[in-house]
Design a protein around this motif. Structure first.
Motif, mmCIF file in Angstrom:
data_model
loop_
_atom_site.group_PDB
_atom_site.id
_atom_site.type_symbol
_atom_site.label_atom_id
_atom_site.label_comp_id
_atom_site.label_asym_id
_atom_site.label_seq_id
_atom_site.Cartn_x
_atom_site.Cartn_y
_atom_site.Cartn_z
ATOM 1 N N GLN A 12 0.826 -1.201 0.000
ATOM 2 C CA GLN A 12 0.000 0.000 0.000
ATOM 3 C C GLN A 12 0.865 1.257 0.000
ATOM 4 O O GLN A 12 2.018 1.227 0.467
ATOM 5 N N ALA A 13 0.308 2.326 -0.494
ATOM 6 C CA ALA A 13 1.011 3.610 -0.469
ATOM 7 C C ALA A 13 1.426 3.944 0.955
ATOM 8 O O ALA A 13 0.658 3.745 1.899
ATOM 9 N N GLY A 14 2.656 4.429 1.085
ATOM 10 C CA GLY A 14 3.209 4.731 2.396
ATOM 11 C C GLY A 14 3.996 3.587 2.998
ATOM 12 O O GLY A 14 4.694 3.781 3.999
ATOM 13 N N GLY A 15 3.887 2.422 2.411
ATOM 14 C CA GLY A 15 4.583 1.247 2.907
ATOM 15 C C GLY A 15 6.024 1.164 2.427
ATOM 16 O O GLY A 15 6.530 2.073 1.750
ATOM 17 N N SER A 16 6.657 0.042 2.764
ATOM 18 C CA SER A 16 8.071 -0.166 2.441
ATOM 19 C C SER A 16 8.291 -1.538 1.829
ATOM 20 O O SER A 16 7.529 -2.477 2.088
ATOM 21 N N LEU A 17 9.313 -1.627 1.022
ATOM 22 C CA LEU A 17 9.797 -2.890 0.475
ATOM 23 C C LEU A 17 11.309 -2.823 0.400
ATOM 24 O O LEU A 17 11.872 -1.733 0.235
ATOM 25 N N ARG A 18 11.944 -3.968 0.472
ATOM 26 C CA ARG A 18 13.384 -4.025 0.238
ATOM 27 C C ARG A 18 13.656 -4.994 -0.905
ATOM 28 O O ARG A 18 13.300 -6.169 -0.827
ATOM 29 N N LEU A 19 14.290 -4.483 -1.928
ATOM 30 C CA LEU A 19 14.709 -5.307 -3.048
ATOM 31 C C LEU A 19 16.144 -5.771 -2.838
ATOM 32 O O LEU A 19 16.964 -5.047 -2.272
ATOM 33 N N SER A 20 16.439 -6.966 -3.327
ATOM 34 C CA SER A 20 17.793 -7.505 -3.282
ATOM 35 C C SER A 20 18.222 -7.887 -4.690
ATOM 36 O O SER A 20 17.390 -8.283 -5.513
ATOM 37 N N CYS A 21 19.505 -7.799 -4.926
ATOM 38 C CA CYS A 21 20.079 -8.210 -6.206
ATOM 39 C C CYS A 21 21.311 -9.047 -5.882
ATOM 40 O O CYS A 21 22.285 -8.526 -5.328
ATOM 41 N N VAL A 22 21.259 -10.312 -6.241
ATOM 42 C CA VAL A 22 22.360 -11.221 -5.943
ATOM 43 C C VAL A 22 23.157 -11.494 -7.211
ATOM 44 O O VAL A 22 22.580 -11.775 -8.268
ATOM 45 N N ALA A 23 24.461 -11.402 -7.100
ATOM 46 C CA ALA A 23 25.348 -11.623 -8.234
ATOM 47 C C ALA A 23 25.990 -12.998 -8.138
ATOM 48 O O ALA A 23 26.304 -13.488 -7.050
ATOM 49 N N SER A 24 26.201 -13.594 -9.295
ATOM 50 C CA SER A 24 26.899 -14.873 -9.352
ATOM 51 C C SER A 24 27.885 -14.841 -10.508
ATOM 52 O O SER A 24 27.797 -14.002 -11.401
ATOM 53 N N LYS A 25 28.827 -15.746 -10.504
ATOM 54 C CA LYS A 25 29.849 -15.945 -11.537
ATOM 55 C C LYS A 25 30.968 -14.919 -11.500
ATOM 56 O O LYS A 25 32.021 -15.145 -12.057
ATOM 57 N N ARG A 26 30.722 -13.747 -10.940
ATOM 58 C CA ARG A 26 31.797 -12.773 -10.754
ATOM 59 C C ARG A 26 31.585 -12.073 -9.417
ATOM 60 O O ARG A 26 30.481 -12.011 -8.894
ATOM 61 N N THR A 27 32.663 -11.515 -8.911
ATOM 62 C CA THR A 27 32.587 -10.803 -7.637
ATOM 63 C C THR A 27 31.926 -9.446 -7.819
ATOM 64 O O THR A 27 32.318 -8.670 -8.696
ATOM 65 N N LEU A 28 30.929 -9.189 -6.989
ATOM 66 C CA LEU A 28 30.160 -7.956 -7.125
ATOM 67 C C LEU A 28 31.024 -6.710 -6.950
ATOM 68 O O LEU A 28 30.759 -5.669 -7.544
ATOM 69 N N SER A 29 32.075 -6.816 -6.148
ATOM 70 C CA SER A 29 32.888 -5.644 -5.842
ATOM 71 C C SER A 29 33.609 -5.076 -7.057
ATOM 72 O O SER A 29 34.131 -3.962 -6.995
ATOM 73 N N SER A 30 33.620 -5.814 -8.164
ATOM 74 C CA SER A 30 34.257 -5.309 -9.378
ATOM 75 C C SER A 30 33.397 -4.283 -10.108
ATOM 76 O O SER A 30 33.870 -3.635 -11.042
ATOM 77 N N TYR A 31 32.142 -4.133 -9.693
ATOM 78 C CA TYR A 31 31.179 -3.372 -10.483
ATOM 79 C C TYR A 31 30.548 -2.230 -9.703
ATOM 80 O O TYR A 31 30.206 -2.372 -8.526
ATOM 81 N N THR A 32 30.369 -1.106 -10.373
ATOM 82 C CA THR A 32 29.363 -0.154 -9.944
ATOM 83 C C THR A 32 28.009 -0.808 -10.164
ATOM 84 O O THR A 32 27.807 -1.500 -11.168
ATOM 85 N N MET A 33 27.083 -0.598 -9.254
ATOM 86 C CA MET A 33 25.769 -1.219 -9.346
ATOM 87 C C MET A 33 24.675 -0.155 -9.394
ATOM 88 O O MET A 33 24.808 0.924 -8.818
ATOM 89 N N GLY A 34 23.603 -0.504 -10.068
ATOM 90 C CA GLY A 34 22.504 0.444 -10.155
ATOM 91 C C GLY A 34 21.155 -0.241 -10.144
ATOM 92 O O GLY A 34 21.051 -1.442 -10.430
ATOM 93 N N TRP A 35 20.147 0.538 -9.804
ATOM 94 C CA TRP A 35 18.750 0.114 -9.920
ATOM 95 C C TRP A 35 18.073 1.021 -10.939
ATOM 96 O O TRP A 35 18.253 2.247 -10.910
ATOM 97 N N PHE A 36 17.291 0.413 -11.786
ATOM 98 C CA PHE A 36 16.478 1.118 -12.764
ATOM 99 C C PHE A 36 15.060 0.591 -12.672
ATOM 100 O O PHE A 36 14.829 -0.475 -12.096
ATOM 101 N N ARG A 37 14.108 1.320 -13.240
ATOM 102 C CA ARG A 37 12.740 0.832 -13.229
ATOM 103 C C ARG A 37 12.047 1.207 -14.526
ATOM 104 O O ARG A 37 12.423 2.174 -15.193
ATOM 105 N N GLN A 38 11.033 0.433 -14.854
ATOM 106 C CA GLN A 38 10.282 0.671 -16.081
ATOM 107 C C GLN A 38 8.804 0.432 -15.830
ATOM 108 O O GLN A 38 8.403 -0.654 -15.407
ATOM 109 N N SER A 39 8.023 1.461 -16.123
ATOM 110 C CA SER A 39 6.563 1.363 -16.035
ATOM 111 C C SER A 39 6.012 1.112 -17.423
ATOM 112 O O SER A 39 6.668 1.445 -18.420
ATOM 113 N N PRO A 40 4.807 0.555 -17.514
ATOM 114 C CA PRO A 40 4.222 0.297 -18.836
ATOM 115 C C PRO A 40 4.163 1.561 -19.682
ATOM 116 O O PRO A 40 3.709 2.613 -19.214
#
Length: 122
Positions: A12-40
């Protein structure tokens, strides 16, 4: 690197969520990371980015003060804590990795996760 995003859902509006992004095959520390979003019917837009060490972060104006990006390189995981959610935050959220720099430009990100859907009801 392969990326897998988790944590989307219906909130609901006003609420909270936590998203996670897990990396495999390479070490995450090698990369700048970002979140993007797309609406219809809209282009994929920048949400937040975090530098390799986590010492620098950058946010879109629309989420500044409400969202927090973080990372735990030891766990190969990046997070997006989303607070005070609004209906306009409804979108599919994607995590992405950039080997070459630190940017809000989606064109610089080489690797993408499959997306997790967030729906905010009014």
């Amino acid at each position: 690197v392969q990326l897998q995003a988790y944590g989307g859902g219906l909130v609901q509006a006003g609420g909270s969520l936590r998203l996670s992004c897990v990396a495999s095959k390479r070490t995450l520390s090698s990369y700048t990371m970002g979140w993007f979003r797309q609406s219809p019917g809209k282009e994929r837009e920048f949400v937040a980015a975090i530098s390799r060490s986590g010492g620098n972060t950058n946010y879109a104006d629309s989420v500044k003060g409400r969202f927090i990006i973080s990372r735990d390189n030891a766990k190969n995981t990046m997070y997006l804590q989303m607070n005070s959610l609004k209906p306009e935050d409804t979108a599919v959220y994607y995590c992405a990795a950039d080997l070459s720099g630190y940017s809000s430009d989606r064109g610089t990100y080489e690797f993408w996760g499959q997306g997790t859907e967030v729906t905010v009801s009014s």
